[in-house]
Scaffold this active site. Structure first.
Site, PDB file in Angstrom:
ATOM      1  N   HIS A 121      15.559  44.418  37.894  1.00 47.63           N
ATOM      2  CA  HIS A 121      15.815  45.171  36.664  1.00 47.63           C
ATOM      3  C   HIS A 121      16.285  44.250  35.546  1.00 47.63           C
ATOM      4  CE1 HIS A 121      15.897  48.685  39.305  1.00 47.63           C
ATOM      5  NE2 HIS A 121      15.996  49.478  38.255  1.00 47.63           N
ATOM      6  N   ASN A 152      19.133  38.055  42.134  1.00 49.99           N
ATOM      7  CA  ASN A 152      19.241  39.468  41.771  1.00 49.99           C
ATOM      8  C   ASN A 152      20.447  40.135  42.422  1.00 49.99           C
ATOM      9  OD1 ASN A 152      18.467  42.053  40.790  1.00 49.99           O
ATOM     10  ND2 ASN A 152      17.364  42.469  42.680  1.00 49.99           N
ATOM     11  N   ASP A 251      22.612  29.469  20.760  1.00 52.03           N
ATOM     12  CA  ASP A 251      21.733  28.469  20.131  1.00 52.03           C
ATOM     13  C   ASP A 251      20.785  27.844  21.149  1.00 52.03           C
ATOM     14  OD1 ASP A 251      22.460  28.631  17.478  1.00 52.03           O
ATOM     15  OD2 ASP A 251      24.023  27.097  17.620  1.00 52.03           O
ATOM     16  N   GLU A 254      18.068  30.213  22.105  1.00 58.19           N
ATOM     17  CA  GLU A 254      17.102  30.335  21.008  1.00 58.19           C
ATOM     18  C   GLU A 254      16.148  29.146  20.976  1.00 58.19           C
ATOM     19  OE1 GLU A 254      19.272  33.033  17.605  1.00 58.19           O
ATOM     20  OE2 GLU A 254      19.656  30.877  17.595  1.00 58.19           O
ATOM     21  N   ASP A 260      15.149  34.716  17.698  1.00 58.95           N
ATOM     22  CA  ASP A 260      16.259  34.749  16.745  1.00 58.95           C
ATOM     23  C   ASP A 260      17.202  35.859  17.195  1.00 58.95           C
ATOM     24  OD1 ASP A 260      17.964  34.533  14.625  1.00 58.95           O
ATOM     25  OD2 ASP A 260      16.560  35.286  13.103  1.00 58.95           O
ATOM     26  N   GLN A 270      26.636  34.580  12.207  1.00 58.34           N
ATOM     27  CA  GLN A 270      25.668  34.344  13.270  1.00 58.34           C
ATOM     28  C   GLN A 270      25.766  32.907  13.767  1.00 58.34           C
ATOM     29  OE1 GLN A 270      21.668  35.285  12.059  1.00 58.34           O
ATOM     30  NE2 GLN A 270      20.754  34.584  13.957  1.00 58.34           N
ATOM     31  N   GLU A 274      26.917  31.775  17.565  1.00 58.27           N
ATOM     32  CA  GLU A 274      25.833  31.247  18.396  1.00 58.27           C
ATOM     33  C   GLU A 274      26.074  29.815  18.874  1.00 58.27           C
ATOM     34  OE1 GLU A 274      22.170  31.816  16.318  1.00 58.27           O
ATOM     35  OE2 GLU A 274      22.136  33.978  16.708  1.00 58.27           O
TER      36      GLU A 274
END
Length: 283
Positions: A121, A152, A251, A254, A260, A270, A274
């Site tokens: 999940h 999991n 970061d 990303e 983003d 932000q 981040e």
């Protein structure tokens, strides 16, 4: 005609208008959908059927970006609060998502059979126990990835339990989870795909949690002291059961994914959140 009779129609009109206003006035809704993308749409997913590797699916229980070619979500975003937690039983009704566009291959419950990977999940079953319908929604195969069993059932389960412990203690949590790359190690060893090549086994699995005290105007309450947990883990059966060992920055996730994250926040805030690595408790 008496003054009383003249005023009678006036009061009738006022009464009818007030009834009409009461009828159309916004009601306090018990529905909790709409918050799942509060922090932003990480990949700019859309409902354009030609956007087949970044296809937006939104249901009341969560939102996700789906990849037709991978047969898995790119990311899933959801909100957890006490209102989402109840007494509904786990439904275990794994099934194909018939809402996907016509002509797309739809992963089915048996697609993972004997693969060495769990039907993992993204939005957990235990995060959606308010109603049977809410819990059942988490068993759509568009909410699943091939996940190494120990990953999991141990590492990820511990993090999911911790998330609900936070909620039980008076917090609310915004969660974004995703996966990337190809090649994970399950109970049968390394595999890049399952289901005759139609489902990609991710190499890495990540999650970002933004944690707030219970309240209103959530977006407006996020500040530079808000706790954000980011982890990035190998999809490997020999993984450490302590999820805290895999903490990183938003970061870094990303950079790895091209997404983003937390894009709804003001740029300066932000950037502050981040670049931080969480050092808080893990249980």
């Amino acid at each position: 005609m008496s003054r009383r009779n003249l005023l009678y129609p006036f009061f009738i009109v006022l009464f009818l208008l007030s009834c009409k206003e009461t009828e159309v006035a916004p009601q306090q809704s018990s529905s909790l959908d709409g918050k799942h993308l509060l922090l932003g749409n990480p990949s700019g997913a859309t409902t354009d059927v030609n956007n087949f590797n970044n296809y937006l699916v939104e249901i009341p229980q969560y939102a996700l970006s789906y990849s037709r070619d991978r047969g898995t979500p790119n990311w899933v975003s959801w909100y957890v609060s006490k209102d989402w937690l109840g007494t509904a039983d786990r439904q275990d009704d794994f099934r194909a998502d018939q809402s996907l566009p016509e002509g797309w291959y739809k992963v089915v419950a048996s697609s993972y059979t004997s693969s060495g990977f769990d039907r993992g999940h993204n939005t957990p079953s235990a995060d959606r126990t308010r109603t049977v319908e809410d819990n059942s929604a988490t068993f759509l195969m568009t909410n699943m990835i091939p996940q190494a069993p120990n990953h999991n059932r141990q590492t990820w389960a511990n993090l999911e339990d911790y998330t609900r412990d936070l909620v039980d203690s008076g917090m609310e949590v915004y969660v974004i989870m995703g996966s990337y790359g190809s090649g994970g190690t399950g109970s049968n060893g390394l595999a890049h795909t399952i289901d005759q090549g139609r489902v990609t086994v991710p190499n890495r699995i990540w999650k970002v949690l933004l944690i707030l005290p219970e309240g209103i105007n959530d977006l407006g309450r996020i500040n530079s002291s808000t706790r954000v947990i980011a982890i990035d883990t190998p999809n490997n059966n020999s993984i450490n059961s302590d999820w805290g060992a895999y903490r990183t920055t938003v970061d870094a996730i990303e950079i790895a994914t091209g997404y983003d994250l937390l894009s709804s926040l003001a740029k300066e805030l932000q950037e502050t959140l981040e670049r931080q690595t969480d050092r808080g408790p893990t249980r």
